[in-house]
Design a protein around this motif. Structure first.
Motif, mmCIF file in Angstrom:
data_model
loop_
_atom_site.group_PDB
_atom_site.id
_atom_site.type_symbol
_atom_site.label_atom_id
_atom_site.label_comp_id
_atom_site.label_asym_id
_atom_site.label_seq_id
_atom_site.Cartn_x
_atom_site.Cartn_y
_atom_site.Cartn_z
ATOM 1 N N ASN A 268 2.700 7.339 -12.378
ATOM 2 C CA ASN A 268 1.898 7.198 -13.595
ATOM 3 C C ASN A 268 1.376 8.546 -14.067
ATOM 4 O O ASN A 268 1.397 8.851 -15.267
ATOM 5 N N ASP B 20 0.927 5.481 -8.327
ATOM 6 C CA ASP B 20 -0.091 6.353 -8.934
ATOM 7 C C ASP B 20 0.501 7.704 -9.298
ATOM 8 O O ASP B 20 0.261 8.242 -10.383
ATOM 9 N N THR B 21 1.313 8.266 -8.411
ATOM 10 C CA THR B 21 1.957 9.558 -8.675
ATOM 11 C C THR B 21 2.910 9.458 -9.860
ATOM 12 O O THR B 21 2.942 10.347 -10.720
ATOM 13 N N GLY C 203 1.642 1.995 -3.459
ATOM 14 C CA GLY C 203 0.521 2.233 -4.366
ATOM 15 C C GLY C 203 0.374 3.698 -4.693
ATOM 16 O O GLY C 203 0.202 4.090 -5.856
ATOM 17 N N GLU C 204 0.467 4.547 -3.681
ATOM 18 C CA GLU C 204 0.366 5.998 -3.894
ATOM 19 C C GLU C 204 1.541 6.496 -4.724
ATOM 20 O O GLU C 204 1.381 7.314 -5.626
ATOM 21 N N LEU C 205 2.722 5.978 -4.448
ATOM 22 C CA LEU C 205 3.901 6.351 -5.219
ATOM 23 C C LEU C 205 3.740 5.956 -6.687
ATOM 24 O O LEU C 205 4.040 6.734 -7.595
ATOM 25 N N GLN D 162 0.794 -1.223 0.000
ATOM 26 C CA GLN D 162 0.000 0.000 0.000
ATOM 27 C C GLN D 162 0.830 1.278 0.000
ATOM 28 O O GLN D 162 0.517 2.196 -0.742
ATOM 29 N N PRO D 163 1.883 1.388 0.771
ATOM 30 C CA PRO D 163 2.662 2.629 0.727
ATOM 31 C C PRO D 163 3.202 2.917 -0.681
ATOM 32 O O PRO D 163 3.363 4.061 -1.072
#
Length: 155
Positions: free
Chosen positions: A24, A21-22, A17-19, A14-15
């Motif tokens: 992309n 997305d950013t 996942g945000e990275l 999960q940590p």
């Protein structure tokens, strides 16, 4: 894989996942895509002649070295002989520039590329015994073999 194992892996990632997305979003921006395309173009241009096929054959009197160099101009080819080695080098320089009136941008591309192949022969090279020809993208270099001396064995 058990459902609980999958949940644990998902939580562990999960940590990131945000990275991801950013990243992309960043990589899909127009400026970055243009930069990445420029980098792709650079590596495509610089690798276009990075290696070229060389074939060596031998007759009784000479070695024949043939290099396939499609699209290369005769002026871009350099031959050098050292001891028992023959080096074939290619150098090219491309320059492009232009302007885009719509986006009011100016661009310039410079590409310098050099590649070489060295062939080791089993005998020393006499520079006066080398001939070379280039036609239809095929370089042919002929290297005369030195005359050896026959040695008689005494009993």
């Amino acid at each position: 894989m058990k459902h609980s194992d999958y949940d644990q892996q998902k939580k562990a990632l999960q940590p990131f996942g945000e990275l991801l997305d950013t990243m992309n979003v960043f990589l899909s921006e127009k400026r970055v895509r243009g930069f990445l395309q420029t980098m792709d173009d650079f590596f495509q241009i610089s690798s276009s002649h990075s290696s070229f096929p060389v074939h060596v054959s031998e007759t009784k009197n000479e070695n024949i070295i043939t290099a396939e160099l499609p699209g290369v101009k005769k002026e871009q080819i350099k031959l050098e002989a050292y001891a028992s080695h023959l080096t074939i080098s290619i150098e090219s320089h491309e320059s492009q520039s232009g302007a885009d009136d719509k986006s009011k941008a100016y661009f310039r591309k410079e590409a310098f590329q050099q590649s070489s192949r060295t062939v080791a022969l089993s005998h020393p090279i006499d520079e006066s015994g080398i001939t070379a020809s280039y036609q239809d993208g095929i370089l042919e270099v002929r290297v005369r073999k030195p005359n050896g001396k026959s040695i008689r064995i005494h009993e």
